[in-house]
Design an enzyme around this catalytic site. Structure first.
Site, PDB file in Angstrom:
ATOM      1  N   GLU A 105      77.938  22.421   6.725  1.00 45.48           N
ATOM      2  CA  GLU A 105      77.519  24.096   6.283  1.00 45.48           C
ATOM      3  C   GLU A 105      76.161  24.167   5.916  1.00 45.48           C
ATOM      4  O   GLU A 105      75.776  25.013   6.094  1.00 45.48           O
ATOM      5  CB  GLU A 105      78.837  23.775   5.232  1.00 45.48           C
ATOM      6  CG  GLU A 105      80.218  24.477   6.041  1.00 45.48           C
ATOM      7  CD  GLU A 105      79.930  25.394   6.724  1.00 45.48           C
ATOM      8  OE1 GLU A 105      79.234  26.078   7.305  1.00 45.48           O
ATOM      9  OE2 GLU A 105      80.924  26.023   6.219  1.00 45.48           O
ATOM     10  N   THR A 127      75.063  33.468   5.336  1.00 39.10           N
ATOM     11  CA  THR A 127      75.596  32.685   4.295  1.00 39.10           C
ATOM     12  C   THR A 127      75.109  33.145   3.195  1.00 39.10           C
ATOM     13  O   THR A 127      75.457  33.737   2.547  1.00 39.10           O
ATOM     14  CB  THR A 127      76.808  31.694   5.579  1.00 39.10           C
ATOM     15  OG1 THR A 127      77.127  31.779   6.176  1.00 39.10           O
ATOM     16  CG2 THR A 127      77.296  31.306   3.485  1.00 39.10           C
TER      17      THR A 127
HETATM   18  N1  HSE Z   1      83.123  31.167   0.202  1.00 41.10           N
HETATM   19  C1  HSE Z   1      81.480  30.790   1.521  1.00 41.10           C
HETATM   20  C2  HSE Z   1      81.016  32.654   0.522  1.00 41.10           C
HETATM   21  C3  HSE Z   1      82.284  30.767   2.385  1.00 41.10           C
HETATM   22  O1  HSE Z   1      82.016  33.777   0.459  1.00 41.10           O
HETATM   23  O2  HSE Z   1      79.776  32.177   0.681  1.00 41.10           O
HETATM   24  C4  HSE Z   1      81.268  31.844   3.498  1.00 41.10           C
HETATM   25  O3  HSE Z   1      82.029  31.949   4.798  1.00 41.10           O
END
Ligand code: HSE
Length: 308
Positions: A127, A182
């Site tokens: 990730e 992200t």
């Molecule tokens: N928990 C993470 C966020 C998931 O919300 O940034 C990203 O896919």
């Protein structure tokens, strides 16, 4: 030992409202397929017909394989073939699906017999290539399937089988998403939160877990309430409030941003009018002059190897 392994891994939705970085749910909306083949020539080669980075450092599956080669001191070169099914950058766990498939495939290729936590840890290391930091909610769901709760320090993952009558309507807006989306959408989250907000989120998160244990989609949906992350991110999704309001009016039990967005996800019972909910979400996006794709889906199994 096999010289080639193909693994299919599902899309996933993270957070489910108040469970930021802790909750994940595998959904059968989309799948990625990763094939690892041992090669005589050293190094990692990435092949894909899709528009994804082929430098192993910048590719989630590539990074996972690189980390696993290093850890297990394997000598072969590895060819990674990636077939993307999960749209990248829309909050559907696209990077996680490839990372999870790569970790499960490598485990199978070398018969490593890794336990679930180790597989999730390796998949999570991928990730970094897209989110800039490691978070395990999507990868845990993509590896194990169903509903997952992630504890960190040390990493341990708990899986709960979702109710069979839980359904999701997902609206994926046709938007230009920023590169490293992200990372961008993690940047808008407050660093400090009010205690009262934390109490509210915690109580709802506890009820979501209870809803999964009791197999109660109504309790799950009505607890999808997040007063911390959703308010900070919703400005990034045109029409979000209208999409949410419309879905709730059409009978959804709960609505929130899917992962880091911009997809919006509605949770419902299978007996609800799911087409009506999807249509209502689509009209919500239209009100902000945004087109979207809607998908009605169920919880999914985790990553599956095609060689048994
Ligand atoms: N928990 C993470 C966020 C998931 O919300 O940034 C990203 O896919």
């Amino acid at each position: 030992m096999a010289s080639k392994v193909t693994v299919k891994a599902p899309s996933s939705t993270a957070n489910l409202g108040p469970g930021f970085d802790v909750f994940g749910l595998a959904v059968d909306a989309f799948f990625d397929e990763v094939t690892l083949t041992k090669k005589k020539e050293k190094g990692i080669t990435i092949i894909s017909a899709d528009n994804i980075p082929t430098n192993p450092e910048q590719n989630t599956a590539g990074l996972v394989v690189k980390n696993m080669i290093k850890k297990f001191k394997t000598k072969d070169g590895i060819e990674i073939k990636i077939k993307k099914g999960v749209p990248a950058g829309f909050g559907m766990g696209s990077s996680a699906a490839s990372a999870a498939a790569a970790a499960v495939a490598f485990n199978k290729l070398y018969n490593l017999k890794l336990d679930d936590n180790s597989l999730v840890e390796f998949a999570g290391s991928g990730e970094k290539a897209s989110a800039g930091s490691v978070h395990y909610d999507n990868v845990a769901a993509a590896v194990l399937g169903g509903f997952v709760i992630v504890r960190t320090n040390p990493l341990s993952v708990i899986k709960i089988e979702p109710p069979t009558n839980l359904r999701m309507c997902i609206a994926v807006p046709k938007l230009q998403v920023p590169k490293k989306k992200t990372k961008v959408s993690r940047g808008v989250i407050p660093k400090k939160v009010k205690l009262t907000d934390s109490v509210l989120n915690l109580s709802n998160a506890a009820c979501i877990v209870t809803g999964f244990i009791k197999k109660d989609p109504g309790l799950i949906g009505s607890s999808i309430k997040d007063v911390i992350v959703e308010p900070a991110r919703k400005h990034m999704i045109p029409g979000f409030s209208r999409v949410k309001e419309n879905a709730l009016k059409a009978g959804a039990e709960g609505v929130t941003i899917s992962g880091a967005g911009p997809s919006v996800i509605a949770f419902s019972k299978s007996s609800a009018d799911l087409k009506k909910i999807s249509g209502a979400m689509s009209r919500g996006f239209s009100s902000a002059k945004t087109k979207c794709q809607t998908i009605i889906c169920k919880p999914s199994k985790g990553a599956i190897s095609k060689i048994k």
